[in-house]
Design a protein around this motif. Sequence first.
Motif, PDB file in Angstrom:
ATOM      1  N   SER A  74      -5.773   5.002  53.607  1.00 30.27           N
ATOM      2  CA  SER A  74      -6.886   4.701  52.714  1.00 30.27           C
ATOM      3  C   SER A  74      -8.141   5.519  52.967  1.00 30.27           C
ATOM      4  O   SER A  74      -8.385   5.992  54.075  1.00 30.27           O
ATOM      5  CB  SER A  74      -7.225   3.208  52.863  1.00 30.27           C
ATOM      6  OG  SER A  74      -8.166   2.800  51.912  1.00 30.27           O
ATOM      7  N   ASP A  75      -8.927   5.657  51.919  1.00 29.75           N
ATOM      8  CA  ASP A  75     -10.282   6.194  51.981  1.00 29.75           C
ATOM      9  C   ASP A  75     -11.148   5.221  51.187  1.00 29.75           C
ATOM     10  O   ASP A  75     -11.020   5.120  49.960  1.00 29.75           O
ATOM     11  CB  ASP A  75     -10.332   7.598  51.375  1.00 29.75           C
ATOM     12  CG  ASP A  75     -11.709   8.225  51.450  1.00 29.75           C
ATOM     13  OD1 ASP A  75     -12.672   7.594  50.970  1.00 29.75           O
ATOM     14  OD2 ASP A  75     -11.831   9.350  51.962  1.00 29.75           O
ATOM     15  N   ALA A  76     -12.000   4.493  51.862  1.00 34.80           N
ATOM     16  CA  ALA A  76     -12.774   3.427  51.222  1.00 34.80           C
ATOM     17  C   ALA A  76     -13.648   3.938  50.086  1.00 34.80           C
ATOM     18  O   ALA A  76     -13.775   3.282  49.040  1.00 34.80           O
ATOM     19  CB  ALA A  76     -13.639   2.719  52.260  1.00 34.80           C
ATOM     20  N   ALA A  77     -14.249   5.110  50.257  1.00 34.13           N
ATOM     21  CA  ALA A  77     -15.127   5.645  49.216  1.00 34.13           C
ATOM     22  C   ALA A  77     -14.338   6.003  47.963  1.00 34.13           C
ATOM     23  O   ALA A  77     -14.780   5.751  46.836  1.00 34.13           O
ATOM     24  CB  ALA A  77     -15.874   6.865  49.737  1.00 34.13           C
ATOM     25  N   VAL A  78     -13.158   6.590  48.155  1.00 29.50           N
ATOM     26  CA  VAL A  78     -12.295   6.944  47.023  1.00 29.50           C
ATOM     27  C   VAL A  78     -11.857   5.688  46.289  1.00 29.50           C
ATOM     28  O   VAL A  78     -11.915   5.604  45.055  1.00 29.50           O
ATOM     29  CB  VAL A  78     -11.076   7.756  47.515  1.00 29.50           C
ATOM     30  CG1 VAL A  78     -10.036   7.877  46.404  1.00 29.50           C
ATOM     31  CG2 VAL A  78     -11.510   9.139  47.977  1.00 29.50           C
ATOM     32  N   ASN A  79     -11.410   4.689  47.049  1.00 32.85           N
ATOM     33  CA  ASN A  79     -10.978   3.432  46.434  1.00 32.85           C
ATOM     34  C   ASN A  79     -12.104   2.812  45.606  1.00 32.85           C
ATOM     35  O   ASN A  79     -11.904   2.414  44.455  1.00 32.85           O
ATOM     36  CB  ASN A  79     -10.562   2.425  47.510  1.00 32.85           C
ATOM     37  CG  ASN A  79      -9.329   2.840  48.274  1.00 32.85           C
ATOM     38  OD1 ASN A  79      -8.565   3.692  47.828  1.00 32.85           O
ATOM     39  ND2 ASN A  79      -9.139   2.245  49.433  1.00 32.85           N
ATOM     40  N   SER A  80     -13.282   2.725  46.208  1.00 32.44           N
ATOM     41  CA  SER A  80     -14.397   2.025  45.573  1.00 32.44           C
ATOM     42  C   SER A  80     -14.824   2.708  44.282  1.00 32.44           C
ATOM     43  O   SER A  80     -15.158   2.040  43.293  1.00 32.44           O
ATOM     44  CB  SER A  80     -15.576   1.921  46.546  1.00 32.44           C
ATOM     45  OG  SER A  80     -15.211   1.181  47.696  1.00 32.44           O
ATOM     46  N   ALA A  81     -14.804   4.038  44.262  1.00 35.89           N
ATOM     47  CA  ALA A  81     -15.204   4.770  43.052  1.00 35.89           C
ATOM     48  C   ALA A  81     -14.242   4.500  41.902  1.00 35.89           C
ATOM     49  O   ALA A  81     -14.657   4.332  40.747  1.00 35.89           O
ATOM     50  CB  ALA A  81     -15.267   6.266  43.353  1.00 35.89           C
ATOM     51  N   LEU A  82     -12.958   4.441  42.200  1.00 35.54           N
ATOM     52  CA  LEU A  82     -11.964   4.190  41.155  1.00 35.54           C
ATOM     53  C   LEU A  82     -11.995   2.731  40.701  1.00 35.54           C
ATOM     54  O   LEU A  82     -11.898   2.432  39.510  1.00 35.54           O
ATOM     55  CB  LEU A  82     -10.572   4.565  41.659  1.00 35.54           C
ATOM     56  CG  LEU A  82     -10.345   6.067  41.813  1.00 35.54           C
ATOM     57  CD1 LEU A  82      -9.077   6.341  42.625  1.00 35.54           C
ATOM     58  CD2 LEU A  82     -10.246   6.741  40.441  1.00 35.54           C
ATOM     59  N   LEU A  83     -12.145   1.819  41.638  1.00 29.44           N
ATOM     60  CA  LEU A  83     -12.202   0.397  41.287  1.00 29.44           C
ATOM     61  C   LEU A  83     -13.446   0.074  40.461  1.00 29.44           C
ATOM     62  O   LEU A  83     -13.408  -0.790  39.590  1.00 29.44           O
ATOM     63  CB  LEU A  83     -12.188  -0.444  42.557  1.00 29.44           C
ATOM     64  CG  LEU A  83     -10.844  -0.495  43.290  1.00 29.44           C
ATOM     65  CD1 LEU A  83     -11.049  -0.927  44.742  1.00 29.44           C
ATOM     66  CD2 LEU A  83      -9.882  -1.424  42.581  1.00 29.44           C
ATOM     67  N   ALA A  84     -14.537   0.763  40.732  1.00 30.84           N
ATOM     68  CA  ALA A  84     -15.756   0.550  39.958  1.00 30.84           C
ATOM     69  C   ALA A  84     -15.562   0.954  38.502  1.00 30.84           C
ATOM     70  O   ALA A  84     -16.189   0.397  37.598  1.00 30.84           O
ATOM     71  CB  ALA A  84     -16.910   1.333  40.581  1.00 30.84           C
ATOM     72  N   GLN A  85     -14.670   1.917  38.294  1.00 34.80           N
ATOM     73  CA  GLN A  85     -14.383   2.373  36.936  1.00 34.80           C
ATOM     74  C   GLN A  85     -13.421   1.413  36.231  1.00 34.80           C
ATOM     75  O   GLN A  85     -13.588   1.099  35.058  1.00 34.80           O
ATOM     76  CB  GLN A  85     -13.780   3.784  36.964  1.00 34.80           C
ATOM     77  CG  GLN A  85     -13.518   4.355  35.583  1.00 34.80           C
ATOM     78  CD  GLN A  85     -12.954   5.762  35.643  1.00 34.80           C
ATOM     79  OE1 GLN A  85     -12.553   6.303  34.632  1.00 34.80           O
ATOM     80  NE2 GLN A  85     -12.915   6.363  36.812  1.00 34.80           N
ATOM     81  N   ASP A  86     -12.387   0.966  36.962  1.00 30.18           N
ATOM     82  CA  ASP A  86     -11.397   0.039  36.392  1.00 30.18           C
ATOM     83  C   ASP A  86     -10.762  -0.734  37.543  1.00 30.18           C
ATOM     84  O   ASP A  86     -10.026  -0.163  38.350  1.00 30.18           O
ATOM     85  CB  ASP A  86     -10.327   0.819  35.623  1.00 30.18           C
ATOM     86  CG  ASP A  86      -9.343  -0.090  34.891  1.00 30.18           C
ATOM     87  OD1 ASP A  86      -9.219  -1.273  35.275  1.00 30.18           O
ATOM     88  OD2 ASP A  86      -8.690   0.384  33.947  1.00 30.18           O
ATOM     89  N   LEU A  87     -11.039  -2.042  37.608  1.00 27.22           N
ATOM     90  CA  LEU A  87     -10.514  -2.859  38.697  1.00 27.22           C
ATOM     91  C   LEU A  87      -8.992  -2.819  38.784  1.00 27.22           C
ATOM     92  O   LEU A  87      -8.419  -2.930  39.865  1.00 27.22           O
ATOM     93  CB  LEU A  87     -10.963  -4.313  38.529  1.00 27.22           C
ATOM     94  CG  LEU A  87     -12.237  -4.764  39.227  1.00 27.22           C
ATOM     95  CD1 LEU A  87     -12.452  -6.254  38.979  1.00 27.22           C
ATOM     96  CD2 LEU A  87     -12.200  -4.480  40.724  1.00 27.22           C
ATOM     97  N   SER A  88      -8.332  -2.639  37.657  1.00 29.97           N
ATOM     98  CA  SER A  88      -6.868  -2.660  37.653  1.00 29.97           C
ATOM     99  C   SER A  88      -6.245  -1.568  38.510  1.00 29.97           C
ATOM    100  O   SER A  88      -5.097  -1.687  38.937  1.00 29.97           O
ATOM    101  CB  SER A  88      -6.342  -2.522  36.211  1.00 29.97           C
ATOM    102  OG  SER A  88      -6.787  -3.580  35.409  1.00 29.97           O
TER     103      SER A  88
END
Length: 287
Positions: A74-88
């Motif tokens: 995992s990369d927390a920053a990468v995850n968070s940026a994508l989840l902010a765009q679409d939680l799914s």
Amino acid sequence: MFQASKVAIVGLAFGAFLAPAFAAPAQEAVDRTFERIAAGVSRAGLEPVVDIDHARLAAEAGVEMPPSRVQLFSDAAVNSALLAQDLSTGLDLPFRALTYAGADAVQVSYTSADFLKRRYGLDDTEALAAFDAALAPALDGLDGVEPVPVPTEGLADGYGILTLQSAHDVPETVARLRAIVNAQSDTVWFGEVDFTAEAAALGVDLPPAVLLLFGGPAPGGVAMAKFPSIGVDAFCQKLFVHAAPEGGSVVLFNSIVALAELHYGTSAPPHAMLDERLTATFAKALE
């Protein structure tokens, strides 16, 4: 943020216990490539989440399948940026790479940013580019093994995503799903990822969102026996739970039939049986 169970790597303890249909050199080649990816994950500064040895776990359950191992990191920053765009998108996070014995050689399969773009209709090019840029170093230097992204031909927005609605909030929904999964006699719990806590540590505010990881060595081994590349998303079954805007929760998980058809253009009866079993089990937990 990562709560991985020790049983997640139980298959690694059985290095000498190989499915008899596959020679030791094939398993050794898979293990060698797997370890090179693990080393790349470390060099890239990515966070290991869980390692799962499909074939050894299946062999312990009495099922033969090709040597296969998957690792999530995992990369927390990468995850968070994508989840902010679409939680799914949490259903397809964090990174994962599958190493398995193909017909003639070791193969590596991984989920790419293009897969995320097509499956979720994403248009944030910066976040997608960051996903591929963070992943690339982990898959570099595999000595003759060329990583191949999961197929995207025919992939469309929402493809193969099964959805259930829960009247309960995320913590209660997670507790109910965890309990019913652990009640299955042929299932192993691998852990969970709290994406909301991960984002909060970076100062990013996300609605409650948790990924649950588990697998069934016997049914998973049967499903992967002639369809090994689906192991990038199957066997380690993922349940993604996030808050619904109108209250309650949304539960997302993968259709094994859809994954097989994406990878191979066809599916088998065990895949449909797994879809039916998982849907019925999860729905019962949410009653």
